[in-house]
Write an enzyme that holds these catalytic residues in place. Structure first.
Site, PDB file in Angstrom:
ATOM      1  N   HIS A  16       0.829  -1.219   0.000  1.00 54.73           N
ATOM      2  CA  HIS A  16       0.000   0.000   0.000  1.00 54.73           C
ATOM      3  C   HIS A  16       0.858   1.262   0.000  1.00 54.73           C
ATOM      4  O   HIS A  16       0.557   2.226  -0.682  1.00 54.73           O
ATOM      5  CB  HIS A  16      -0.930   0.012   1.223  1.00 54.73           C
ATOM      6  CG  HIS A  16      -2.142  -0.850   1.046  1.00 54.73           C
ATOM      7  ND1 HIS A  16      -2.972  -1.186   2.085  1.00 54.73           N
ATOM      8  CD2 HIS A  16      -2.675  -1.437  -0.053  1.00 54.73           C
ATOM      9  CE1 HIS A  16      -3.952  -1.943   1.637  1.00 54.73           C
ATOM     10  NE2 HIS A  16      -3.793  -2.125   0.338  1.00 54.73           N
TER      11      HIS A  16
ATOM     12  N   TYR B  11      -9.565   4.722   2.725  1.00 57.07           N
ATOM     13  CA  TYR B  11     -10.176   3.523   3.315  1.00 57.07           C
ATOM     14  C   TYR B  11     -11.705   3.538   3.288  1.00 57.07           C
ATOM     15  O   TYR B  11     -12.328   2.510   3.013  1.00 57.07           O
ATOM     16  CB  TYR B  11      -9.603   3.255   4.723  1.00 57.07           C
ATOM     17  CG  TYR B  11      -8.295   2.511   4.586  1.00 57.07           C
ATOM     18  CD1 TYR B  11      -8.251   1.123   4.572  1.00 57.07           C
ATOM     19  CD2 TYR B  11      -7.112   3.197   4.356  1.00 57.07           C
ATOM     20  CE1 TYR B  11      -7.063   0.440   4.363  1.00 57.07           C
ATOM     21  CE2 TYR B  11      -5.906   2.526   4.154  1.00 57.07           C
ATOM     22  CZ  TYR B  11      -5.899   1.148   4.157  1.00 57.07           C
ATOM     23  OH  TYR B  11      -4.730   0.469   3.933  1.00 57.07           O
TER      24      TYR B  11
ATOM     25  N   GLU C 205       0.567   1.467   8.180  1.00 61.06           N
ATOM     26  CA  GLU C 205       1.087   2.244   7.034  1.00 61.06           C
ATOM     27  C   GLU C 205       1.657   3.586   7.505  1.00 61.06           C
ATOM     28  O   GLU C 205       2.656   4.049   6.983  1.00 61.06           O
ATOM     29  CB  GLU C 205      -0.018   2.431   5.974  1.00 61.06           C
ATOM     30  CG  GLU C 205      -0.230   1.137   5.199  1.00 61.06           C
ATOM     31  CD  GLU C 205      -1.604   0.956   4.581  1.00 61.06           C
ATOM     32  OE1 GLU C 205      -2.296   1.965   4.337  1.00 61.06           O
ATOM     33  OE2 GLU C 205      -2.000  -0.203   4.344  1.00 61.06           O
TER      34      GLU C 205
HETATM   35  C1  HEM Z   1      -8.981  -3.119   4.648  1.00 61.43           C
HETATM   36  C2  HEM Z   1      -8.894  -2.769   3.381  1.00 61.43           C
HETATM   37  C3  HEM Z   1      -7.913  -3.352   2.394  1.00 61.43           C
HETATM   38  C4  HEM Z   1      -7.502  -4.635   2.217  1.00 61.43           C
HETATM   39  C5  HEM Z   1      -7.899  -5.867   3.000  1.00 61.43           C
HETATM   40  C6  HEM Z   1      -6.564  -4.622   1.108  1.00 61.43           C
HETATM   41  C7  HEM Z   1      -5.909  -5.730   0.597  1.00 61.43           C
HETATM   42  C8  HEM Z   1      -4.942  -5.714  -0.378  1.00 61.43           C
HETATM   43  C9  HEM Z   1      -4.164  -6.857  -0.828  1.00 61.43           C
HETATM   44  C10 HEM Z   1      -4.327  -8.280  -0.304  1.00 61.43           C
HETATM   45  C11 HEM Z   1      -3.292  -6.428  -1.761  1.00 61.43           C
HETATM   46  C12 HEM Z   1      -2.260  -7.270  -2.525  1.00 61.43           C
HETATM   47  C13 HEM Z   1      -0.922  -7.143  -1.828  1.00 61.43           C
HETATM   48  C14 HEM Z   1       0.182  -7.940  -2.501  1.00 61.43           C
HETATM   49  O1  HEM Z   1       0.342  -7.830  -3.729  1.00 61.43           O
HETATM   50  O2  HEM Z   1       0.854  -8.668  -1.788  1.00 61.43           O
HETATM   51  C15 HEM Z   1      -3.526  -5.012  -1.929  1.00 61.43           C
HETATM   52  C16 HEM Z   1      -2.863  -4.222  -2.830  1.00 61.43           C
HETATM   53  C17 HEM Z   1      -3.248  -2.944  -3.145  1.00 61.43           C
HETATM   54  N1  HEM Z   1      -4.205  -2.204  -2.505  1.00 61.43           N
HETATM   55 FE1  HEM Z   1      -5.290  -2.753  -0.944  1.00 61.43          FE
HETATM   56  N2  HEM Z   1      -6.464  -3.353   0.626  1.00 61.43           N
HETATM   57  C18 HEM Z   1      -7.279  -2.540   1.385  1.00 61.43           C
HETATM   58  C19 HEM Z   1      -7.442  -1.191   1.244  1.00 61.43           C
HETATM   59  C20 HEM Z   1      -6.951  -0.459   0.188  1.00 61.43           C
HETATM   60  C21 HEM Z   1      -7.231   0.928  -0.037  1.00 61.43           C
HETATM   61  C22 HEM Z   1      -8.057   1.833   0.864  1.00 61.43           C
HETATM   62  C23 HEM Z   1      -6.620   1.270  -1.186  1.00 61.43           C
HETATM   63  C24 HEM Z   1      -6.682   2.624  -1.837  1.00 61.43           C
HETATM   64  C25 HEM Z   1      -7.214   2.837  -2.989  1.00 61.43           C
HETATM   65  C26 HEM Z   1      -5.920   0.102  -1.675  1.00 61.43           C
HETATM   66  C27 HEM Z   1      -5.127   0.048  -2.799  1.00 61.43           C
HETATM   67  C28 HEM Z   1      -4.288  -0.989  -3.118  1.00 61.43           C
HETATM   68  C29 HEM Z   1      -3.350  -0.929  -4.226  1.00 61.43           C
HETATM   69  C30 HEM Z   1      -3.149   0.220  -5.172  1.00 61.43           C
HETATM   70  C31 HEM Z   1      -2.684  -2.164  -4.255  1.00 61.43           C
HETATM   71  C32 HEM Z   1      -1.663  -2.628  -5.262  1.00 61.43           C
HETATM   72  C33 HEM Z   1      -2.429  -3.418  -6.299  1.00 61.43           C
HETATM   73  C34 HEM Z   1      -1.793  -3.480  -7.647  1.00 61.43           C
HETATM   74  O3  HEM Z   1      -0.579  -3.642  -7.742  1.00 61.43           O
HETATM   75  O4  HEM Z   1      -2.551  -3.383  -8.605  1.00 61.43           O
HETATM   76  N3  HEM Z   1      -6.154  -0.924  -0.809  1.00 61.43           N
HETATM   77  N4  HEM Z   1      -4.527  -4.589  -1.077  1.00 61.43           N
END
Ligand code: HEM
Length: 273
Positions: A210, A220, A262
């Site tokens: 993130h 969030y 974070e």
């Molecule tokens: C509790 C809420 C959230 C959970 C459970 C979550 C979960 C995850 C997971 C499992 C990944 C993949 C990590 C990896 O590659 O190892 C990820 C990536 C990511 N998350 Fe979240 N996330 C949350 C909230 C958010 C929020 C608020 C944002 C903002 C827009 C966000 C944006 C991203 C982005 C940009 C990536 C990278 C994905 C990519 O490379 O395309 N996430 N998140």
């Protein structure tokens, strides 16, 4: 947009709390022709003391800080808008801003102040036993429909908030890897909601990803809104009012866990406020 901070002292020049430290602040005040000059005077794991020098006319748009903050004005004049109330800044004014209080600032004349940030340890939010039971009971159905829910979540989010698209790798959306990762995370959370320690490694990995993607605390609620809507859309009748209330509370707790983790990662990669 926050006005760019033109300079920070390097780590080597920042005093550590092991040594006693005296500074004549008047000698350190230095105004840029425009914008902000800042120096970290002293920092430890809990507090940071910085000198801020704002050129006349500089504005810092409304933002929040997860730490308690105190402004002690040394010289100059300005206006601080704190939670919607205007406070005139002048030499000797001391303002305490509780963590997460929205604030904006404008320097009328060249303005110098010491900003003290101190760790805010909110009482840990207790998840009610009822919420734990309901969320755990939804784990099997989440396992079954997880990817459908997260695919729907991204569909809703990219349509309603297209500006977040730029942070995502859209090929990982198209081939389903990102929805699959999110579904695994949501399922793991549902099964371990009563033992968040067990999720530490997972939270750490996601939080680092993130930070790389510049995810911000204010994003969030967007993911929360879209995830809850997706749960409703996919689970239909199984998404009872009880289930939705429990997941609303559970999401907020998980979001706090990520925001705090974070925040610390952002802190260790930057010296500036
Ligand atoms: C509790 C809420 C959230 C959970 C459970 C979550 C979960 C995850 C997971 C499992 C990944 C993949 C990590 C990896 O590659 O190892 C990820 C990536 C990511 N998350 Fe979240 N996330 C949350 C909230 C958010 C929020 C608020 C944002 C903002 C827009 C966000 C944006 C991203 C982005 C940009 C990536 C990278 C994905 C990519 O490379 O395309 N996430 N998140």
């Amino acid at each position: 947009m926050n006005t760019a901070i033109t300079s920070c002292l390097s780590k080597a020049e920042t005093a550590t709390p092991k040594n006693s430290f005296t500074a004549t602040l008047q000698d350190l005040i230095e105004y840029p022709t425009s914008g902000i000059f800042s120096k970290v005077l002293l920092k430890d794991n809990n507090s940071q003391y910085s000198l801020f020098c704002l050129a006349a006319g500089t504005k810092i748009d409304e933002h929040t800080s997860p730490r308690n903050a105190v402004i002690t004005v040394l010289e100059g004049t300005g206006n601080l808008n704190l939670e919607g109330k205007d406070i005139a800044l002048a030499p000797g004014v001391f303002v305490f801003m509780p963590a997460n209080a929205p604030h904006a600032l404008q320097a009328k004349a060249n303005l110098a102040f010491v900003l003290t940030l101190s760790e805010h340890s909110p009482a840990k939010r207790e998840i009610s036993q009822q919420t734990i039971d309901i969320v755990k009971s939804t784990a099997p159905i989440l396992k079954q429909h997880g990817q459908k829910i997260t695919t729907r979540m991204y569909e809703i989010m990219f349509r309603k908030y297209p500006e977040v698209k730029a942070q995502f790798d859209m090929s990982a959306q198209a081939n389903g890897t990102q929805p699959a990762k999110l579904a695994t995370a949501v399922y793991s959370y549902a099964t371990h909601i009563d033992n968040l320690e067990a999720l530490k490694v997972m939270v750490d990995k996601i939080a680092h990803r993130h930070v790389q993607a510049h995810v911000l605390p204010e994003q969030y609620p967007i993911v929360g809104e879209c995830l809850l809507q997706a749960i409703k859309d996919v689970l239909r009748n199984a998404a009872t009012e009880e289930v939705m209330t429990a997941w609303t509370e559970a999401y907020q707790v998980l979001a706090e866990v990520f925001i705090n983790r974070e925040y610390h990662i952002y802190q260790t990669t930057s010296d500036c406020h």
